[in-house]
Design a protein around this motif. Structure first.
Motif, short mmCIF file in Angstrom:
data_model
loop_
_atom_site.label_atom_id
_atom_site.label_comp_id
_atom_site.label_asym_id
_atom_site.label_seq_id
_atom_site.Cartn_x
_atom_site.Cartn_y
_atom_site.Cartn_z
N GLU A 37 37.83 -5.84 5.72
CA GLU A 37 38.68 -5.94 4.41
C GLU A 37 38.03 -7.01 3.58
OE1 GLU A 37 42.75 -6.34 5.30
OE2 GLU A 37 43.15 -4.06 5.65
N CYS A 38 37.91 -8.05 4.08
CA CYS A 38 37.11 -9.08 3.36
C CYS A 38 35.60 -8.67 2.63
CB CYS A 38 36.97 -10.51 4.10
SG CYS A 38 36.04 -11.79 3.39
N ALA B 120 37.02 -14.03 -1.63
CA ALA B 120 37.40 -12.90 -0.56
C ALA B 120 37.79 -13.41 0.65
CB ALA B 120 35.88 -12.22 -0.30
N ALA B 121 37.21 -14.61 1.05
CA ALA B 121 37.56 -15.07 2.38
C ALA B 121 39.06 -15.77 2.27
CB ALA B 121 36.76 -16.44 2.68
N GLU C 18 35.92 -6.01 0.09
CA GLU C 18 36.57 -6.88 -1.10
C GLU C 18 35.46 -7.48 -1.75
OE1 GLU C 18 38.95 -8.73 -4.34
OE2 GLU C 18 39.28 -6.90 -2.80
N ARG D 35 40.84 -7.67 9.12
CA ARG D 35 40.48 -8.55 7.94
C ARG D 35 39.18 -8.80 7.52
NH1 ARG D 35 42.36 -13.28 8.95
NH2 ARG D 35 42.81 -13.08 11.25
N PHE E 100 41.86 -12.90 2.66
CA PHE E 100 42.14 -12.28 3.96
C PHE E 100 42.07 -13.33 5.27
CE2 PHE E 100 40.24 -8.90 0.95
CZ PHE E 100 41.41 -7.95 1.23
N GLY F 123 40.41 -15.76 5.93
CA GLY F 123 38.84 -16.08 6.57
C GLY F 123 38.66 -17.52 6.37
#
Length: 458
Positions: free
Chosen positions: A345-346, A310-311, A349, A342, A314, A316
């Motif tokens: 969104e992360c 996930a990171a 997700e 972001r 987006f 991260g």
């Protein structure tokens, strides 16, 4: 010659001043041993080649020598062959029995030069020629061969020493036997005087000086090439090792930047805007108690793999994993206008990935996580010593994000964010305020928002 020894020694010392790991030192030790092993076989191959060609050499000189001289020529050939075979076997034995030490290479190349010198001396003396005819003896071609073989080592000092002792040996042979004309050497009265004069000019002192200079330059050039190759290899290995060590402790997104800009700059740290995301598994202790160590390791690895996915999706940075939780940073190394977006969104997700994980594995009770997000000014940089260096973010923003994540338990929400995060993301219509949290002892309260449940479109 002394200046060259000093220059190479200084450059080698400068190369060693760069800290090297034990693995790098071990690599060079192994390469030196492998080089001596290969050179040992080359000595044996040279001996066998000389043995095979000895018959041709002795038969070719038979017409020019008497019986006593022919015996001496054959003795010289056998001596050369036997010496190279013996020295080759000795060097192989030293390596195979693990007796070889780096300083022994100097004695081995000295042995090569001594065998060469003895072969040239007795060979010329056997056929009655002077030292000025040393270039006419086939054995002389062992000189460039030896210098070329020496390049198998990454040890320029050994190569310089080999060049030095080889040239001293050749000069010693020449002056020990003196200068003679071809006609005087063989006593051939009918030998044309003009041809003898031509040979005399070709094998006189000035041409020999030029040959000696060229052979010396060959040896020194290979030594400098070895020095350069060794330094480049050392630099490449050190850089690879350093990057590997950085990758062990630093986030994958940060390690390349540290390699490009240097550790010193990142050690000083800096203040900048960043968005912090904390995620933690709810009720992890209960899950852990019911798992054996192997299953628990797989469980944590699976969770961290989903956080990392996930990171990365987006932009991260996973600053660190803390047991069953993780700290993610958005805006490092450079803040972006959409960091808050972001981060949200992360988080969304990650919630979807956890839902899919529950559906796939059928956890009972299902895995639940809590996520808290806050944004503001943080300190980021490298801390620790060279043995263990870490990237970290510090400041009130980090502490507040951790408190927001803890608040997910009290408000029974999977995802909470500060008002600042929601406002900067431009998603206020899809969020609602659920409460206000005190900020330590400063008497301030922070508005906390929960997502309405619909994933934003960005």
């Amino acid at each position: 010659m002394r200046w060259l020894f000093q220059m190479i020694a200084n450059r080698s010392h400068a190369g060693r001043s760069v800290p090297t790991s034990a693995s790098v030192d071990k690599l060079f030790r192994e390469s030196e041993i492998e080089a001596e092993y290969a050179i040992g076989w080359v000595r044996i191959a040279v001996g066998l080649a000389l043995l095979a060609s000895g018959v041709l050499v002795s038969s070719g000189t038979a017409e020019l020598t008497n019986e006593y001289s022919l015996s001496q020529v054959r003795f010289t050939a056998l001596f050369t062959v036997g010496s190279f075979l013996a020295l080759g076997l000795v060097s192989l034995l030293l390596v195979i029995r693990h007796w070889f030490r780096p300083w022994m290479a100097f004695f081995l190349v000295t042995g090569d030069a001594a065998i060469l010198g003895a072969s040239l001396f007795f060979g010329l003396e056997g056929i009655g020629l002077g030292g000025n005819w040393v270039a006419a003896i086939p054995t002389i071609w062992l000189v460039p061969l030896g210098l070329a073989v020496g390049a198998l080592r990454y040890r320029p000092l050994v190569q310089v020493w080999a060049t030095f002792v080889t040239m001293i040996t050749l000069v010693g042979v020449v002056f020990a036997l003196g200068f003679r004309s071809f006609q005087d050497g063989f006593g051939i009265a009918a030998f044309p005087s003009d041809l003898d004069a031509t040979f005399g000019r070709l094998f006189s002192l000035p041409p020999y000086l030029m040959r000696a200079v060229m052979l010396t330059l060959i040896g020194l050039t290979t030594a400098l090439a070895m020095l350069r190759s060794r330094r480049l290899l050392m630099r490449a290995v050190n850089e690879t090792t350093r990057r590997a060590n950085l990758a062990r402790f630093l986030p994958a997104e940060i390690a390349p930047l540290v390699g490009e800009n240097g550790i010193a700059g990142w050690r000083q740290g800096r203040h900048q805007q960043a968005t912090i995301l904390f995620v933690d598994i709810r009720g992890f202790t209960a899950y852990a108690e019911g798992m054996d160590p192997a299953r628990l390791s797989i469980f944590i690895s699976s969770f961290r793999r989903r956080v990392t996915h996930a990171a990365e999706a987006f932009g991260g940075v996973v600053d660190k994993f803390i047991g069953d939780g993780a700290l993610l940073v958005f805006g490092v190394p450079d803040p972006q206008s959409d960091d808050c977006t972001r981060a949200i969104e992360c988080a969304q997700e990650l919630l979807e990935l956890v839902d899919q994980w529950n559906a796939k594995r059928g956890f009972d009770p299902p895995i639940r996580v809590g996520i808290g997000i806050h944004t503001g000014e943080v300190y980021c940089g490298l801390v620790g010593d060279d043995k263990r260096i870490e990237f970290t973010v510090l400041g009130d923003v980090v502490n507040v994000a951790a408190k927001i994540e803890q608040a997910t338990k009290r408000f029974n929400k999977a995802l909470l964010a500060s008002e600042t995060v929601v406002m900067r993301s431009g998603q206020l219509p899809t969020w609602q305020e659920v409460g206000r949290e005190p900020l330590g002892g400063r008497g301030e309260h922070l508005a906390i928002f929960a997502h309405s449940g619909t994933k934003s479109s960005g």
